[in-house]
Enzyme design. Structure first.
Site, PDB file in Angstrom:
ATOM      1  N   CYS A   1      36.114  44.337  37.939  1.00 25.93           N
ATOM      2  CA  CYS A   1      36.499  44.590  39.328  1.00 25.93           C
ATOM      3  C   CYS A   1      37.641  45.586  39.332  1.00 25.93           C
ATOM      4  O   CYS A   1      38.497  45.559  38.448  1.00 25.93           O
ATOM      5  CB  CYS A   1      36.942  43.285  40.005  1.00 25.93           C
ATOM      6  SG  CYS A   1      37.299  43.448  41.776  1.00 25.93           S
TER       7      CYS A   1
ATOM      8  N   GLU B   1      28.856  37.155  34.538  1.00 24.16           N
ATOM      9  CA  GLU B   1      28.634  35.723  34.681  1.00 24.16           C
ATOM     10  C   GLU B   1      28.183  35.398  36.098  1.00 24.16           C
ATOM     11  O   GLU B   1      28.539  36.084  37.051  1.00 24.16           O
ATOM     12  CB  GLU B   1      29.932  34.951  34.397  1.00 24.16           C
ATOM     13  CG  GLU B   1      30.358  35.047  32.949  1.00 24.16           C
ATOM     14  CD  GLU B   1      31.632  34.259  32.656  1.00 24.16           C
ATOM     15  OE1 GLU B   1      31.684  33.643  31.591  1.00 24.16           O
ATOM     16  OE2 GLU B   1      32.557  34.251  33.475  1.00 24.16           O
TER      17      GLU B   1
ATOM     18  N   GLU C   1      33.982  43.346  43.628  1.00 24.68           N
ATOM     19  CA  GLU C   1      34.218  43.468  45.061  1.00 24.68           C
ATOM     20  C   GLU C   1      32.907  43.977  45.684  1.00 24.68           C
ATOM     21  O   GLU C   1      32.554  45.155  45.534  1.00 24.68           O
ATOM     22  CB  GLU C   1      35.386  44.444  45.301  1.00 24.68           C
ATOM     23  CG  GLU C   1      35.530  44.936  46.724  1.00 24.68           C
ATOM     24  CD  GLU C   1      35.575  43.833  47.783  1.00 24.68           C
ATOM     25  OE1 GLU C   1      36.197  42.775  47.556  1.00 24.68           O
ATOM     26  OE2 GLU C   1      34.953  44.020  48.847  1.00 24.68           O
TER      27      GLU C   1
ATOM     28  N   CYS D   1      43.669  42.250  41.768  1.00 21.98           N
ATOM     29  CA  CYS D   1      44.481  41.134  42.279  1.00 21.98           C
ATOM     30  C   CYS D   1      45.075  40.388  41.071  1.00 21.98           C
ATOM     31  O   CYS D   1      44.335  39.984  40.173  1.00 21.98           O
ATOM     32  CB  CYS D   1      43.632  40.193  43.133  1.00 21.98           C
ATOM     33  SG  CYS D   1      42.841  41.029  44.519  1.00 21.98           S
TER      34      CYS D   1
ATOM     35  N   CYS E   1      26.760  31.519  42.986  1.00 24.92           N
ATOM     36  CA  CYS E   1      27.849  32.473  43.113  1.00 24.92           C
ATOM     37  C   CYS E   1      27.451  33.692  42.282  1.00 24.92           C
ATOM     38  O   CYS E   1      27.375  33.604  41.057  1.00 24.92           O
ATOM     39  CB  CYS E   1      29.113  31.796  42.588  1.00 24.92           C
ATOM     40  SG  CYS E   1      30.567  32.808  42.710  1.00 24.92           S
TER      41      CYS E   1
ATOM     42  N   CYS F   1      36.429  29.832  41.167  1.00 20.67           N
ATOM     43  CA  CYS F   1      36.829  31.073  41.814  1.00 20.67           C
ATOM     44  C   CYS F   1      37.938  31.751  41.043  1.00 20.67           C
ATOM     45  O   CYS F   1      38.956  31.143  40.728  1.00 20.67           O
ATOM     46  CB  CYS F   1      37.380  30.791  43.199  1.00 20.67           C
ATOM     47  SG  CYS F   1      36.123  30.341  44.336  1.00 20.67           S
TER      48      CYS F   1
ATOM     49  N   CYS G   1      43.714  36.874  39.753  1.00 18.84           N
ATOM     50  CA  CYS G   1      42.271  36.734  39.525  1.00 18.84           C
ATOM     51  C   CYS G   1      41.923  37.257  38.133  1.00 18.84           C
ATOM     52  O   CYS G   1      42.299  38.378  37.770  1.00 18.84           O
ATOM     53  CB  CYS G   1      41.516  37.532  40.591  1.00 18.84           C
ATOM     54  SG  CYS G   1      39.729  37.557  40.326  1.00 18.84           S
TER      55      CYS G   1
ATOM     56  N   LEU H   1      42.374  36.687  52.122  1.00 15.28           N
ATOM     57  CA  LEU H   1      43.641  37.119  52.720  1.00 15.28           C
ATOM     58  C   LEU H   1      44.824  36.791  51.791  1.00 15.28           C
ATOM     59  O   LEU H   1      45.556  37.663  51.376  1.00 15.28           O
ATOM     60  CB  LEU H   1      43.811  36.477  54.097  1.00 15.28           C
ATOM     61  CG  LEU H   1      44.838  37.179  54.977  1.00 15.28           C
ATOM     62  CD1 LEU H   1      44.342  38.550  55.411  1.00 15.28           C
ATOM     63  CD2 LEU H   1      45.211  36.343  56.191  1.00 15.28           C
TER      64      LEU H   1
HETATM   65  N1  SAH Z   1      36.218  40.497  45.433  1.00 17.81           N
HETATM   66  C1  SAH Z   1      35.778  39.522  46.400  1.00 17.81           C
HETATM   67  C2  SAH Z   1      34.863  38.458  45.868  1.00 17.81           C
HETATM   68  C3  SAH Z   1      35.158  37.793  44.543  1.00 17.81           C
HETATM   69  S1  SAH Z   1      36.408  36.560  44.389  1.00 17.81           S
HETATM   70  C4  SAH Z   1      36.975  38.889  47.064  1.00 17.81           C
HETATM   71  O1  SAH Z   1      38.078  39.044  46.579  1.00 17.81           O
HETATM   72  O2  SAH Z   1      36.810  38.263  48.100  1.00 17.81           O
HETATM   73  C5  SAH Z   1      35.950  35.154  45.286  1.00 17.81           C
HETATM   74  C6  SAH Z   1      37.169  34.411  45.843  1.00 17.81           C
HETATM   75  O3  SAH Z   1      37.959  33.802  44.802  1.00 17.81           O
HETATM   76  C7  SAH Z   1      38.114  35.331  46.595  1.00 17.81           C
HETATM   77  O4  SAH Z   1      38.523  34.711  47.777  1.00 17.81           O
HETATM   78  C8  SAH Z   1      39.264  35.446  45.621  1.00 17.81           C
HETATM   79  O5  SAH Z   1      40.445  35.855  46.236  1.00 17.81           O
HETATM   80  C9  SAH Z   1      39.325  34.044  45.063  1.00 17.81           C
HETATM   81  N2  SAH Z   1      40.108  33.934  43.850  1.00 17.81           N
HETATM   82  C10 SAH Z   1      40.376  34.882  42.941  1.00 17.81           C
HETATM   83  N3  SAH Z   1      41.141  34.397  41.947  1.00 17.81           N
HETATM   84  C11 SAH Z   1      41.354  33.098  42.236  1.00 17.81           C
HETATM   85  C12 SAH Z   1      42.048  32.048  41.573  1.00 17.81           C
HETATM   86  N4  SAH Z   1      42.667  32.269  40.430  1.00 17.81           N
HETATM   87  N5  SAH Z   1      42.045  30.829  42.153  1.00 17.81           N
HETATM   88  C13 SAH Z   1      41.398  30.619  43.314  1.00 17.81           C
HETATM   89  N6  SAH Z   1      40.713  31.563  43.981  1.00 17.81           N
HETATM   90  C14 SAH Z   1      40.687  32.790  43.447  1.00 17.81           C
END
Ligand code: SAH
Length: 371
Positions: A128, A108, A183, A132, A121, A361, A135, A240
């Site tokens: 991935c 997507e 990532e 996390c 985006c 996000c 996510c 972070l």
């Molecule tokens: N893997 C990379 C880029 C993709 S995620 C990374 O982690 O930075 C893009 C952003 O969305 C990251 O900052 C991630 O931590 C955040 N993110 C992931 N799940 C989320 C959620 N459920 N709510 C808000 N932000 C989220």
């Protein structure tokens, strides 16, 4: 006696996507012309059609000999992705598109319109591997890396939609953020080729400003240092989500490999090398990481590395299916921001787009029915 067929339920090894013009450097494009028996200046003509006119339609390539157009397009612009469906939110200003790649793998991307510009985006991996827990993409596991051209095609198609007014008015795609699935620094080579092409001046690339390209990472320290040395001052965002190792080990599992202090040191080195202010991403999760003492600890850790090099983007957590976590209370969010600012850290809450279409996000995931 014949042996019974062994059933395999695991995903097969994936074949590479076909070679595409957007995978090639400027020199490689000229080389491809030679291979196809064409003069090298055709590479620039093709680049103009692709990056400037955003077209792969042989009919429109009227500056090329009629007899060569179809062959060139077939050889260098194989279809890499087709739209499966699009969902709109924010009164049409946000659009999430589900794409099917050459091997049926789905990804997507999300296109967002702002006054007089648009941001895409992009996705850099199908799924991935970073796991996390908050996510949605992290829950899918990793299917495969995208090629550079698969990333660039997302950009070309989005730029064309924006240009053609599909977001309600005609706007220029000016910003690209690697915040879709995956990532980006775990698919370094393809992402870097794509980044170079995004910022290369037209017609060699899309001519975006490097500061308008953001690479977001969980914090792969060696790759951050490598990116810093590429001489392309893209904006770096570091996810972070916790200032202390105990909590970050759980929220961003790669932290068990590179600790908070190591990641922040790498982020500071990135600023020193590029002059680009680093963004710290912090999804505020109720009663998980939104405590006042964590705001203070984050403020201290950033300020002890200097001023003017960093800003924090807290974002209220977008809930994902099956997760027990939810966004922080607005009052708690306000206090978190207030404390960071009191430490002297520039802080802005990031706006959330497309959460009602699972396009915000952390909400990108391919459901069973889409597979
Ligand atoms: N893997 C990379 C880029 C993709 S995620 C990374 O982690 O930075 C893009 C952003 O969305 C990251 O900052 C991630 O931590 C955040 N993110 C992931 N799940 C989320 C959620 N459920 N709510 C808000 N932000 C989220």
């Amino acid at each position: 006696m014949s042996t019974p067929v062994k059933l395999t339920f695991a995903a097969p090894r994936r074949g590479k996507p076909p070679r595409h013009f957007a995978d090639l450097s400027v020199d490689e494009r000229k080389e491809a012309m030679r291979e196809l028996g064409q003069p090298s200046f055709r590479a620039k003509q093709l680049a103009t059609h692709y990056f400037d006119h955003l077209s792969v339609d042989p009919e429109q390539m009227t500056d090329l000999p009629a007899g060569a157009r179809d062959e060139l397009v077939e050889a260098l612009f194989p279809p890499l992705m087709s739209p499966v469906r699009s969902l709109e939110a924010d009164k049409g200003a946000t659009r999430k598109t589900l794409w099917s790649l050459h091997d049926g793998v789905k990804v997507e991307s999300v296109l967002m319109k702002y006054p007089e510009r648009a941001t895409l985006c992009v996705t850099s991996q199908a799924g991935c591997g970073m796991a996390c827990p908050f996510c949605a993409t992290g829950q899918m596991g990793l299917t495969r890396n995208l090629s550079a051209a698969e990333i660039i095609e997302q950009v070309r198609l989005a730029a064309r939609s924006a240009r053609d007014g599909e977001l309600g008015e005609e706007v220029r795609l000016s910003n690209v953020v690697f915040m879709g699935m995956g990532e980006p620094l775990a698919n370094y080579k393809a992402v870097l080729t794509a980044v170079r092409t995004l910022v290369a001046p037209e017609p060699e690339g899309f001519g975006l400003s490097a500061r308008h390209v953001t690479v977001s990472t969980v914090g792969l320290v060696p790759a951050i240092d490598k990116l810093a040395k590429e001489g392309i001052p893209v904006t770096l965002a570091v996810s972070l989500h916790a200032p202390d190792d105990e909590l970050r080990d759980e929220l961003v599992p790669i932290n068990t490999r590179w600790k908070v202090d190591e990641v922040l040191d790498a982020a500071r080195r990135y600023f020193d090398a590029t002059g680009r202010r680093v963004s710290i991403e912090y999804a505020l999760i109720r009663d998980m990481n939104d405590h006042a003492h964590r705001a203070d600890l984050l403020g201290e850790k950033l300020m002890e590395r200097g001023t003017g090099w960093v800003h924090v983007n807290p974002i209220p957590l977008n809930p994902t299916p099956g997760s027990k976590w939810t966004a922080s209370d607005p009052a708690v969010e306000d206090e978190f921001v207030r404390r960071l600012r009191a430490h002297g850290v520039p802080t802005t809450i990031r706006d959330t787009r497309g959460s009602d279409i699972d396009g915000a996000c952390g909400q990108l995931a391919i459901t069973e029915e889409d597979k």
